[in-house]
Write a protein that holds these residues in place. Structure first.
Motif, PDB file in Angstrom:
ATOM      1  N   UNK A  22       0.833  -1.215   0.000  1.00 10.24           N
ATOM      2  CA  UNK A  22       0.000   0.000   0.000  1.00 10.24           C
ATOM      3  C   UNK A  22       0.868   1.266   0.000  1.00 10.24           C
ATOM      4  N   UNK A  23       1.777   1.312  -0.937  1.00 11.00           N
ATOM      5  CA  UNK A  23       2.737   2.411  -1.006  1.00 11.00           C
ATOM      6  C   UNK A  23       2.129   3.607  -1.725  1.00 11.00           C
ATOM      7  N   UNK A  24       2.275   4.769  -1.122  1.00 12.69           N
ATOM      8  CA  UNK A  24       1.891   6.032  -1.743  1.00 12.69           C
ATOM      9  C   UNK A  24       3.070   6.984  -1.721  1.00 12.69           C
ATOM     10  N   UNK A  25       3.217   7.760  -2.798  1.00 16.92           N
ATOM     11  CA  UNK A  25       4.368   8.663  -2.873  1.00 16.92           C
ATOM     12  C   UNK A  25       4.048   9.829  -3.803  1.00 16.92           C
ATOM     13  N   UNK A  26       4.525  10.990  -3.429  1.00 16.06           N
ATOM     14  CA  UNK A  26       4.437  12.176  -4.286  1.00 16.06           C
ATOM     15  C   UNK A  26       5.746  12.938  -4.182  1.00 16.06           C
ATOM     16  N   UNK A  55      -1.399   3.727  -3.379  1.00 17.50           N
ATOM     17  CA  UNK A  55      -1.876   2.426  -2.928  1.00 17.50           C
ATOM     18  C   UNK A  55      -1.334   1.289  -3.808  1.00 17.50           C
ATOM     19  N   UNK A  56      -0.029   1.255  -3.966  1.00 16.05           N
ATOM     20  CA  UNK A  56       0.623   0.224  -4.785  1.00 16.05           C
ATOM     21  C   UNK A  56       1.004  -0.949  -3.889  1.00 16.05           C
ATOM     22  N   UNK A  57       0.586  -2.140  -4.275  1.00 13.47           N
ATOM     23  CA  UNK A  57       0.930  -3.352  -3.517  1.00 13.47           C
ATOM     24  C   UNK A  57       1.267  -4.470  -4.494  1.00 13.47           C
ATOM     25  N   UNK A  58       2.414  -5.078  -4.330  1.00 16.04           N
ATOM     26  CA  UNK A  58       2.814  -6.261  -5.095  1.00 16.04           C
ATOM     27  C   UNK A  58       4.032  -6.872  -4.410  1.00 16.04           C
ATOM     28  N   UNK A  59       4.359  -8.092  -4.797  1.00 16.46           N
ATOM     29  CA  UNK A  59       5.544  -8.762  -4.265  1.00 16.46           C
ATOM     30  C   UNK A  59       6.281  -9.446  -5.403  1.00 16.46           C
ATOM     31  N   UNK A  60       7.595  -9.249  -5.427  1.00 15.33           N
ATOM     32  CA  UNK A  60       8.461  -9.903  -6.402  1.00 15.33           C
ATOM     33  C   UNK A  60       9.370 -10.843  -5.623  1.00 15.33           C
ATOM     34  N   UNK A  61       9.265 -12.120  -5.898  1.00 19.70           N
ATOM     35  CA  UNK A  61      10.067 -13.103  -5.181  1.00 19.70           C
ATOM     36  C   UNK A  61      11.504 -13.110  -5.703  1.00 19.70           C
TER      37      UNK A  61
END
Length: 713
Positions: free
Chosen positions: A482-486, A497-503
C-alpha cells in the motif's frame, strides 16, 4: 573469496581493524556504512579519514606517534599502523615477557602472541587510539545547542590553542607599539636638550630589540592565522561536500547552478574569518590602552580621538541597513546568474538546435547588468566607510596637533609629548577604521553563512546516530505494501496504494504509459526516496532500516538517462566498484556489447569519454551503463529502458546476455519494447500511479490485446 581478498576490495586492513573494534565496544557498523561517501585511496580506508569512519560508529579516535614502550596499556586495544600499508590491533603488552598480544585482520578476531622485537620491526611508529563516545538519551534533553555542535563553529573551536597563541602575539605586538612613541618623546624631551648621547645609544639599542621582536611576532602571527584558516578550510570544505553528497533527493534544490553558487559563498565566510578580521578584532581593545597613554601625556589630547571614533562608528552603523539589503540581493542575483551559466553549459547542444541562444543571452545580460549595479552600489558604500574612516583619522591628527600647539604655548605639553601623542593617535584610530571596514564585509559573510546553514540543515540519507540493519548479501525479495508517494512540490501523487511482491529470482516487466510511475517505482526500490505511505520491504526488512549504500551495492541499475563522468572508460565502468581486474572488465564489455568498440579503439579502456560522456554516442553510453550494472554481480537487476538507444542487433546481443546473466537473480525490467518481454515471466502494469494489472506474462499480454485492462481513473 578469502578474507584477504575481501578486505582489499572493501576498505583494506584499517577498515577490518575498525570493524573488529566496533564489535569489541558493542557498536554497530557495516562496511558500506563505514565507507560510504569517504575519500578512499585505491578503495582503501587511510589514516587521514579513519576518524570520520570511526565517528559513524560512535567512536572517537586519535592518531598518535610514539614507540611501543610508550603505549599506555589502559588505552588498549588500539590500531597499530605497520609498514607496507598494513595494520593490526594491539590488545596487550607484556614487557617483562617480551611479548605483545595482537589481532591480525586476516585472522578475523583470533588473538595471537607476538615477540615485541618482531612487532617493533613491523611497527611504523604510529597508532590510533579509540574509545566509545558517551551519548545522552531522550531522558537528558539539551537546554540549548552548544557552539561546538555547529558544523562551522565546532571546527573553528578545534583550533583554540592556535588562536590563543595568535591573541598572545597580538597583545605583545600592541604593547611594543607603545615603544616607538615613547622613544621619540624621550629623544626630543631629554636627549636633544641635554646632548645625552650615551642615553641615545641605550634607547636606540632598546628600540631595535623591540622592533626585531615585533617583526618576529608579526611573521609568526601571520603564519598562525593562515595555518588556522587552512586547517578549518580543509575540514569545512569536506563537511560541506559530504553534506551535499549525502543529501536526500527529496530535499534536492531546484537549480543546481544556484545551489552551487550558495556553496561557493563559503569563500566569503572564509575570507571574513581570515587574518584581517582576526587581527582587527584583537587590536580593537588596545584602542583603550593607547587612549590611556595619550591621556597620561595630556587628557585634552584624547578628545579629538573620541570625537573621531564616534563619527566613524555612527556612519558605519547608518550604512549597515543598506549594506545588509545589498548583500542579500547580491547573493540572490549571483546565484541566479550562476544557475543560468550552468544550465547553458549543460544544454548547449539543445540551445543551438532550437535556436534559443538569444533568450539565454538576454537572461544572462540582464542578470549581469543587475548584479553589476548592485555590486557597484555595495562597493561604493563600502569605500565610503573605509575612506571616510581614513579621512576622519587624518582630521583627528590635524585637530590633535592644533590642540597640542596651544598646550605647548601654554606650557602644559612638550614637543616630544606632542609627537608621541600624534604617533599613538594613528595607532588608536587604525583598529577603529579597520572595524568599520569589516562591518561592510560582515553582512555579505552573514548572508553567505545563512545560506550555508540552510544547506547543512537539509536532511541526509545517513543521519548521525542512526543504526542500520546490515544485509551485505541480498536475496532479492521485494514487496510493496500500500505504497503512496508524491514528489516534493508536486500537485498530484506519483504512486497511490501500490501493492505487489516480487520473489527472489523472479523476472518481472513493468509496463505503463509515460508518466505512469514506472521510474518512480525504481527510485523507491533504490532508496532514493522514501514512501509517504505504506511500506517497502527488501528481503522482509523495511527498506528504511537498510543502509542506502549497502542496499544500492546489491542492485545493478541501468537508468533511462545515463550519466557518465569526465575521465576514462575504465573510471566510469569501475565507479563504485573498486579493485576490478581486467578479466571482469572484459567480461562485462562482452556482455554489454562494448567489446567491439573498445577493441578497435587505440586507447581501449583508457579512452576519454568527456564530460557527461559527450565523446560517446547515445548507444555507447547506454552500453557503458549496462556494463557498469553487470560488473557489480548484484543479486538484483533493475533496468529502465536498457536498450532504448541501441539498434536491433545490439539489442539482440544485450537480450541474450541478460538472459544468461539474470539466471537466479531478481530482474525488474521497465521497457516499451515488446522484444525485451522475452526476458520476463510476469508483467505488472501501472497507470496514473496505480497498479492496474499483475500476472503471468501471457495472461497480461492477452488482456492488453483484448483491451480488458483499462486506465486508472
Amino acid at each position: 573469496m578469502s578474507k584477504t581478498d575481501y578486505s582489499e576490495q572493501h576498505g583494506g586492513p584499517l577498515l577490518d581493524c575498525l570493524l573488529t573494534l566496533c564489535r569489541f565496544h558493542d557498536r554497530k557498523l557495516s562496511r558500506e556504512s563505514a565507507l560510504a561517501g569517504l575519500p578512499l585511496v585505491e578503495g582503501k580506508l587511510v589514516p587521514s579519514v579513519f576518524h570520520r569512519a570511526a565517528k559513524r560508529a560512535g567512536l572517537s579516535s586519535r592518531l598518535a606517534t610514539q614507540s611501543l614502550s610508550a603505549v599506555n596499556p589502559s588505552l588498549l586495544p588500539a590500531v597499530l599502523l605497520l609498514h607496507d600499508d598494513r595494520a593490526c590491533i594491539l590488545t596487550g603488552l607484556d614487557p617483562e615477557q617480551g611479548n605483545a598480544r595482537v589481532i591480525w585482520p586476516e585472522l578475523t578476531e583470533a588473538e595471537v602472541s607476538l615477540p615485541l622485537d618482531e612487532l617493533q620491526r613491523q611497527y611504523s611508529g604510529k597508532l590510533i587510539y579509540l574509545r566509545p563516545e558517551f551519548h545522552f538519551d531522550a531522558r537528558a534533553p539539551r537546554a540549548r545547542k552548544k557552539p561546538d555542535g555547529h558544523w562551522f563553529w565546532g571546527v573553528m573551536t578545534e583550533n583554540r590553542p592556535l588562536y590563543r597563541d595568535i591573541i598572545l602575539a597580538a597583545i605583545m605586538i600592541n604593547c611594543f607599539a607603545v615603544a616607538m612613541p615613547l622613544f621619540v618623546m624621550n629623544i626630543y624631551d631629554r636627549v636633544v636638550p641635554n646632548h645625552a648621547t650615551d642615553t641615545l645609544w641605550v634607547l636606540a639599542v632598546g628600540i631595535l630589540i623591540v622592533l626585531c621582536a615585533d617583526l618576529g611576532l608579526r611573521l609568526m602571527r601571520s603564519w598562525f592565522v593562515d595555518l588556522g584558516a587552512s586547517r578549518a578550510d580543509v575540514k569545512l570544505s569536506a563537511a560541506i561536500m559530504e553534506q551535499i553528497l549525502g543529501m536526500k533527493l527529496a530535499d534536492r534544490p531546484a537549480s543546481a547552478g544556484s545551489f552551487a553558487s550558495n556553496v561557493q559563498a563559503f569563500e566569503s565566510v572564509r575570507n571574513f574569518i581570515g587574518s584581517v578580521t582576526l587581527v582587527a578584532l584583537v587590536d580593537l581593545p588596545f584602542f583603550l590602552l593607547f587612549c590611556l597613554i595619550i591621556g597620561l601625556i595630556n587628557w585634552l589630547l584624547v578628545l579629538p580621538i573620541l570625537v573621531g571614533t564616534v563619527l566613524i562608528l555612527l556612519y558605519a552603523a547608518l550604512a549597515q541597513r543598506k549594506m545588509q539589503r545589498l548583500s542579500e540581493t547580491m547573493i540572490r542575483a549571483s546565484a541566479m546568474r550562476n544557475a543560468t551559466l550552468v544550465e547553458c553549459l549543460s544544454s548547449l547542444e539543445t540551445l543551438k538546435t532550437v535556436g534559443a541562444e538569444s533568450r539565454m543571452q538576454g537572461t544572462w545580460e540582464s542578470t549581469t547588468l543587475f548584479l553589476s549595479r548592485i555590486t557597484a552600489q555595495m562597493r561604493l558604500l563600502a569605500a565610503s566607510v573605509s575612506n571616510g574612516a581614513l579621512w576622519v583619522q587624518h582630521t583627528v591628527a590635524v585637530a590633535l596637533i592644533i590642540v597640542g600647539v596651544y598646550l605647548i604655548t601654554g606650557g602644559h605639553l612638550t614637543q616630544g609629548g606632542l609627537i608621541a601623542a600624534y604617533l599613538l593617535s594613528s595607532r588608536a584610530m587604525g583598529p577603529i577604521g579597520q572595524a568599520a571596514a569589516l562591518l561592510s564585509q560582515y553582512h555579505h559573510a552573514a548572508a553567505a553563512m545563512e545560506s550555508l546553514n540552510n544547506i547543512m540543515a537539509r536532511p541526509v540519507e545517513r543521519p548521525q546516530g542512526k543504526h542500520w540493519v546490515s544485509r551485505p548479501i541480498l536475496r532479492g525479495d521485494i514487496e510493496f505494501r500500500q505504497v503512496g508517494f508524491s514528489y516534493p512540490d508536486a500537485e498530484r501523487q506519483a504512486l497511490a496504494d501500490i501493492s505487489f511482491r516480487i520473489k527472489a529470482g523472479e523476472h518481472v516487466a513493468i509496463l505503463g504509459r509515460n508518466g505512469s510511475g514506472k521510474s518512480t517505482l525504481e527510485k523507491l526500490i533504490l532508496g532514493l526516496y522514501e514512501p509517504d505511505a505504506g511500506t517497502i520491504l527488501i528481503d522482509g526488512v523495511d527498506i528504511r532500516q537498510l543502509d542506502p549504500a549497502e542496499l544500492r551495492r546489491g542492485i545493478g541499475h541501468v537508468p533511462q538517462d545515463v550519466s557518465l563522468f569526465f575521465g576514462t572508460l575504465r573510471d566510469n565502468l569501475t565507479m563504485g566498484t573498486p579493485h576490478v581486474d581486467d578479466a571482469q572488465l572484459v567480461h562485462a564489455a562482452n556482455l554489454s556489447g562494448l567489446a567491439g568498440f573498445i577493441n578497435t579503439h587505440p586507447s581501449g579502456f583508457d579512452m576519454q569519454v568527456g564530460e557527461r560522456g559527450q565523446l560517446l554516442s547515445g548507444g555507447q553510453r547506454q552500453s557503458v551503463a549496462i556494463a557498469r550494472a553487470l560488473i557489480k554481480e548484484s543479486p538484483i537487476l533493475l533496468l529502465d529502458e536498457p536498450t532504448g538507444s541501441l539498434d536491433h542487433s545490439s539489442e539482440e546481443q544485450i537480450k541474450q546476455s541478460l538472459a544468461q546473466i539474470a539466471q537466479g537473480k531478481t530482474l525488474i525490467l521497465v521497457t516499451h519494447r515488446s522484444s525485451l518481454l522475452a526476458l520476463a515471466e510476469r508483467i505488472i502494469v501501472v497507470d496514473n500511479g496505480r497498479l492496474v494489472a499483475d500476472g503471468p506474462k501471457a495472461e497480461v499480454l492477452e488482456a492488453l490485446r483484448q483491451g480488458r485492462i483499462g486506465s486508472a481513473a
